[in-house]
Design a protein around this motif. Structure first.
Motif, short mmCIF file in Angstrom:
data_model
loop_
_atom_site.label_atom_id
_atom_site.label_comp_id
_atom_site.label_asym_id
_atom_site.label_seq_id
_atom_site.Cartn_x
_atom_site.Cartn_y
_atom_site.Cartn_z
N ALA A 116 -20.13 40.12 23.00
CA ALA A 116 -19.75 38.77 22.64
C ALA A 116 -19.78 38.14 24.11
CB ALA A 116 -18.24 38.68 22.24
N GLU A 175 -15.95 33.52 11.59
CA GLU A 175 -14.85 33.15 12.04
C GLU A 175 -13.63 32.52 11.41
OE1 GLU A 175 -14.68 32.58 15.53
OE2 GLU A 175 -16.64 33.43 16.24
N PRO A 208 -18.72 26.79 21.42
CA PRO A 208 -18.85 26.87 19.99
C PRO A 208 -17.57 25.94 19.22
CG PRO A 208 -19.04 28.95 20.48
CD PRO A 208 -18.45 28.49 21.48
N SER A 228 -18.02 35.18 26.67
CA SER A 228 -16.48 34.71 26.83
C SER A 228 -16.81 33.99 28.01
CB SER A 228 -15.72 35.97 26.98
OG SER A 228 -14.31 35.48 27.57
N PRO A 276 -15.18 34.51 20.95
CA PRO A 276 -15.07 34.41 19.64
C PRO A 276 -13.94 35.20 18.71
CG PRO A 276 -17.21 35.29 20.55
CD PRO A 276 -16.29 35.46 21.62
N THR A 277 -13.58 34.52 17.81
CA THR A 277 -12.39 34.97 17.00
C THR A 277 -12.90 36.31 16.35
OG1 THR A 277 -13.02 33.53 14.99
CG2 THR A 277 -11.28 32.89 16.67
N THR A 278 -14.19 36.35 16.07
CA THR A 278 -14.71 37.61 15.33
C THR A 278 -14.65 38.89 16.34
OG1 THR A 278 -17.04 37.00 16.16
CG2 THR A 278 -16.59 36.39 13.95
N THR A 283 -13.83 28.73 17.78
CA THR A 283 -13.67 29.68 18.58
C THR A 283 -12.35 29.97 19.13
OG1 THR A 283 -14.79 30.68 20.66
CG2 THR A 283 -14.13 28.49 20.87
N TYR A 341 -7.98 27.07 18.20
CA TYR A 341 -9.20 27.59 17.46
C TYR A 341 -10.43 26.43 17.43
CZ TYR A 341 -6.11 31.07 16.06
OH TYR A 341 -5.03 32.08 16.02
N GLN A 392 -11.85 31.85 26.64
CA GLN A 392 -12.36 31.65 25.54
C GLN A 392 -13.17 32.94 24.97
OE1 GLN A 392 -16.04 30.73 25.44
NE2 GLN A 392 -16.14 31.24 23.27
#
Length: 291
Positions: A186, A117, A73, A188, A95-97, A76, A158, A93
């Protein structure tokens, strides 16, 4: 009258731009190592986040860094990992969420996933970095002798397009994972330079030089199992005697009492031996050897 045509088979596209792919032997070894890492990472997340976690390794492949970055994405969390003595960096890697929900649970919250995000605050950055330090410890343990270069967290980026962890044509070993932390799910990825891992996996079809062929043959023959027999000197009899044998008959043998038994390999005598025992089993003691 119309005939129904069978649907065309689903044939995967082959990308001729990819310089190489993982050999089956290498792929299996890496899959086992990353599955071990997935279990270790899940245990570490459960202990740190205090929420039941499960990590599953879904795939292992070789890609160029350009292909890998393009599959991520745009926004991220990319944890760049520095490898000692190697210019390309490794990448973890996610997601920041997902990371923000972990931090929320670590600080006593409910761990509800964040909807959008965003970058980490200073405290969130420190907590996520600590989680990644622990994850790299698990990675070193899981890969063992496959990863000999020390690895440590370098920075967190990010933007997948601006995070230049390696040259665009650098080959990377990419593992995909599914992270389940509580109710949060999620995807990764973990990417490591192929030049760091593949040398420890060895050649897929190793060959030996023919210069020492005699020594190789001798070494192989020395490990081939053979049948060994302990026997008396053979007696020559007529077929009529053999056909007329009955229970209780005595067949004299020309083996003297003082002569050792013959120890033979493949019918060829190689030594003389006396009868003995080893515990509850019969054994022989070598008393002479043949030239």
């Amino acid at each position: 009258m119309t005939t129904l045509q069978a649907p065309a088979p689903d044939i995967p596209a082959y990308d001729f731009r990819r310089p190489t792919t993982l050999a089956r032997e290498h792929s299996r070894v890496l899959e086992l190592a990353f599955e071990t890492f997935a279990r270790q990472w899940a245990t570490q997340l459960t202990a740190k986040v205090r929420v039941l976690s499960q990590v599953t390794c879904e795939r292992v492949a070789m890609q160029t860094y350009d292909e890998y970055a393009a599959s991520l994405p745009a926004t991220t969390a990319m944890v760049l990992c520095e490898l000692e003595g190697v210019a390309p960096k490794g990448v973890i890697q996610f997601p920041t969420t997902a990371a923000l929900s972990w931090v929320n649970a670590m600080l006593g919250g409910s761990g509800v996933p964040v909807s959008a995000e965003r970058t980490f605050t200073q405290i969130e950055h420190a907590l996520v970095r600590r989680l990644m330090d622990d994850a790299l410890e698990d990675l070193r343990y899981s890969l063992g002798s496959i990863l000999i270069a020390p690895i440590a967290v370098d920075a967190i980026q990010y933007n997948s397009q601006f995070a230049q962890a390696a040259a665009t044509n650098e080959l990377m070993i990419v593992a995909g994972f599914e992270l389940r932390v509580g109710d949060s799910v999620a995807e990764s990825t973990l990417a490591l330079p192929a030049s760091v891992l593949l040398p420890q996996l060895g050649e897929t079809n190793p060959t030996s030089s023919a210069d020492d062929a005699r020594e190789l043959v001798d070494a192989q023959l020395a490990r081939v199992p053979v049948d060994v027999s302990l026997r008396l000197a053979p007696a020559t009899v007529k077929p009529s005697v053999v056909l007329g044998l009955a229970v209780g008959d005595v067949l004299p043998l020309p083996h003297p009492h003082h002569r050792p038994f013959d120890l033979a390999v493949g019918g060829q005598p190689v030594a003389g031996a006396a009868l003995g025992s080893s515990g509850s089993r019969l054994a022989c003691v070598i008393v002479k050897t043949e030239d």
